[in-house]
Design a protein around this motif. Structure first.
Motif, mmCIF file in Angstrom:
data_model
loop_
_atom_site.group_PDB
_atom_site.id
_atom_site.type_symbol
_atom_site.label_atom_id
_atom_site.label_comp_id
_atom_site.label_asym_id
_atom_site.label_seq_id
_atom_site.Cartn_x
_atom_site.Cartn_y
_atom_site.Cartn_z
ATOM 1 N N PHE A 11 -69.586 2.884 23.491
ATOM 2 C CA PHE A 11 -68.383 2.533 24.244
ATOM 3 C C PHE A 11 -68.618 1.368 25.189
ATOM 4 O O PHE A 11 -67.699 0.881 25.830
ATOM 5 C CB PHE A 11 -67.830 3.745 25.002
ATOM 6 C CG PHE A 11 -68.807 4.397 25.948
ATOM 7 C CD1 PHE A 11 -68.951 3.940 27.240
ATOM 8 C CD2 PHE A 11 -69.569 5.483 25.537
ATOM 9 C CE1 PHE A 11 -69.841 4.544 28.116
ATOM 10 C CE2 PHE A 11 -70.458 6.099 26.411
ATOM 11 C CZ PHE A 11 -70.596 5.629 27.698
ATOM 12 N N PRO A 61 -70.379 0.472 28.321
ATOM 13 C CA PRO A 61 -69.927 0.607 29.709
ATOM 14 C C PRO A 61 -69.996 -0.696 30.487
ATOM 15 O O PRO A 61 -70.815 -1.565 30.207
ATOM 16 C CB PRO A 61 -70.891 1.650 30.293
ATOM 17 C CG PRO A 61 -72.112 1.573 29.421
ATOM 18 C CD PRO A 61 -71.612 1.244 28.050
ATOM 19 N N ASN A 63 -64.478 0.952 29.725
ATOM 20 C CA ASN A 63 -65.214 0.539 28.539
ATOM 21 C C ASN A 63 -65.346 -0.978 28.511
ATOM 22 O O ASN A 63 -64.507 -1.697 29.049
ATOM 23 C CB ASN A 63 -64.475 0.966 27.260
ATOM 24 C CG ASN A 63 -64.117 2.432 27.259
ATOM 25 O OD1 ASN A 63 -64.945 3.274 26.965
ATOM 26 N ND2 ASN A 63 -62.874 2.749 27.592
ATOM 27 N N ARG A 65 -66.364 -1.553 22.745
ATOM 28 C CA ARG A 65 -65.726 -0.298 22.359
ATOM 29 C C ARG A 65 -64.845 -0.461 21.114
ATOM 30 O O ARG A 65 -64.380 0.531 20.533
ATOM 31 C CB ARG A 65 -64.860 0.232 23.491
ATOM 32 C CG ARG A 65 -63.674 -0.678 23.832
ATOM 33 C CD ARG A 65 -62.473 0.109 24.326
ATOM 34 N NE ARG A 65 -61.881 0.886 23.257
ATOM 35 C CZ ARG A 65 -60.850 1.704 23.402
ATOM 36 N NH1 ARG A 65 -60.312 1.878 24.581
ATOM 37 N NH2 ARG A 65 -60.343 2.360 22.383
ATOM 38 N N LEU A 124 -64.892 5.582 25.639
ATOM 39 C CA LEU A 124 -65.772 6.576 26.237
ATOM 40 C C LEU A 124 -65.341 7.995 25.898
ATOM 41 O O LEU A 124 -66.178 8.867 25.634
ATOM 42 C CB LEU A 124 -65.806 6.357 27.753
ATOM 43 C CG LEU A 124 -66.845 7.121 28.564
ATOM 44 C CD1 LEU A 124 -67.228 6.317 29.796
ATOM 45 C CD2 LEU A 124 -66.371 8.495 28.972
ATOM 46 N N PHE A 136 -73.348 12.771 26.066
ATOM 47 C CA PHE A 136 -72.719 11.810 25.168
ATOM 48 C C PHE A 136 -73.363 11.876 23.786
ATOM 49 O O PHE A 136 -74.553 12.160 23.658
ATOM 50 C CB PHE A 136 -72.900 10.374 25.683
ATOM 51 C CG PHE A 136 -72.367 10.133 27.053
ATOM 52 C CD1 PHE A 136 -71.033 9.812 27.252
ATOM 53 C CD2 PHE A 136 -73.205 10.197 28.161
ATOM 54 C CE1 PHE A 136 -70.539 9.570 28.528
ATOM 55 C CE2 PHE A 136 -72.724 9.959 29.431
ATOM 56 C CZ PHE A 136 -71.386 9.655 29.620
#
Length: 372
Positions: A86, A88, A106, A110, A116, A167
């Motif tokens: 995703f 970050p 995100n 992504r 996320l 995750f």
């Protein structure tokens, strides 16, 4: 104005701090100060609630405490040939696991696999009663119970204080390169982006960047080394324009700078807006009406979100922007703004209504975290 700050070192201490507070807001790495803008609230510093608690490379899952720097997670994953798909924001700046989830933020990467919320498997958080709540499971296949993890994505710390997140992760592409077309009109850039998105090549990222000479279309393509040149050519053929290519070390350097918001002035307030390609014209009209069409901005992740840098010298005009966004039914999240410049992190149109109020009442009946 100074504010009381508590710095717990465990989930149990977080729960104790919440129970003892009248109003409280969580803070991780401090990279998104607008998110903990809440007048009169105590700041809950989660930087000591940190560390990777479980990592199973063979299962493609990682679990970390909320105050863990994203850079630490990324380094651990990279050692095993894995990453957070995703993408970050603000990793090098000190962003944390909990802050990324709370902001629902995100990066441009992504686009290929999702945001996320698609990678968050399990959470532990402290509710407004000071009780420890667990939701989800630390496995990829799980469909039991209410989906509390997704509820926490974008909750801004107003539904609970995150203390641990799990995750799922993926292997990164073997190599990437970026095609760029510069100086386009917005309609032309959107049309080209649509052609490429509908093409046969899977994209890692697709951003439109507002520049001095118009709009730049940037398309990142990844995959196996032996197939990359052919995929770049197919994409260039769809663009039917002069293109330049970023490859080698220049490619990852460019996209790291993008997710660190280095395109925005350091003193600008950075706002994130959910968007569609068809909705881009609405935001452009808002900026034109406010005489702010020169503001730096990026339509990112396949034009699914906009990032707008509102200049510091126009800080007083944030209220006017708030009103204009509301009238246009657009919503913005202030990611990076001075704490004293915003009274709440969400600007513009508000949604949620009765359902949101019922969730807030269930998780935080006394309103310790403030209301979304």
């Amino acid at each position: 104005m100074s504010r009381a700050v508590s710095r717990p070192g465990s989930a149990a201490e977080v729960a104790e701090a919440v129970r003892a507070a009248r109003r409280i807001v969580p803070r991780g790495g401090g990279t998104k100060p607008a998110l903990w803008a809440s007048e009169g609230a105590e700041v809950l510093d989660l930087s000591a609630v940190s560390g990777i608690t479980e990592y199973l490379p063979s299962e493609y899952t990682v679990t970390a405490l909320a105050g863990t720097p994203l850079a630490e997670v990324e380094a651990r994953l990279a050692a095993e040939g894995q990453y957070l798909p995703f993408d970050p924001l603000l990793v090098a700046a000190g962003g944390t696991v909990g802050g990324a989830v709370a902001a629902g933020a995100n990066g441009p990467g992504r686009l290929r696999y999702g945001g996320l919320r698609d990678f968050l498997l399990a959470v532990t958080f402290i509710d407004g009663r000071g009780e420890i709540v667990r939701g989800g499971a630390k496995v990829v296949k799980n469909a039991a119970g209410f989906d509390l993890p997704k509820l926490m994505v974008g909750s801004l710390g107003r539904l609970g204080v995150l203390t641990e997140c799990t995750f799922k992760v993926f292997p990164p592409p073997e190599t990437c390169a970026t095609l760029r077309v510069t100086g386009m009109a917005l309609d032309e850039a959107l049309d080209a982006a649509g052609r490429v998105s509908a093409g046969a090549v899977e994209l890692e990222s697709l951003d439109l960047v507002h520049g001095l000479a118009g709009w730049d279309l940037e398309i990142r393509i990844g995959g196996r080394s032996f197939a990359l040149d052919a995929r770049l050519k197919r994409t260039a053929d769809l663009l039917d324009s002069d293109v330049t290519i970023l490859s080698g070390a220049a490619d990852p350097t460019h996209w790291r700078a993008r997710r660190e918001l280095q395109w925005a002035s350091p003193d600008a307030s950075v706002l994130k807006l959910p968007l569609t390609p068809a909705g881009a014209s609405g935001l452009e009209q808002v900026l034109t009406d406010l005489d702010a069409s020169s503001c730096a901005r990026v339509y990112s992740a396949g034009v699914q979100q906009a990032l707008l840098a509102w200049p510091a010298e126009r800080g007083a005009d944030l209220a006017a922007l708030d009103r204009a966004l509301t009238e246009s039914r657009l919503t913005a999240l202030a990611l990076r703004a001075p704490v004293d410049a915003v009274t709440r992190p969400i600007l513009g149109y508000r949604s949620g209504g009765e359902l949101l109020r019922r969730v807030e009442q269930a998780l935080d009946p006394e309103g310790r975290f403030g209301r979304l």
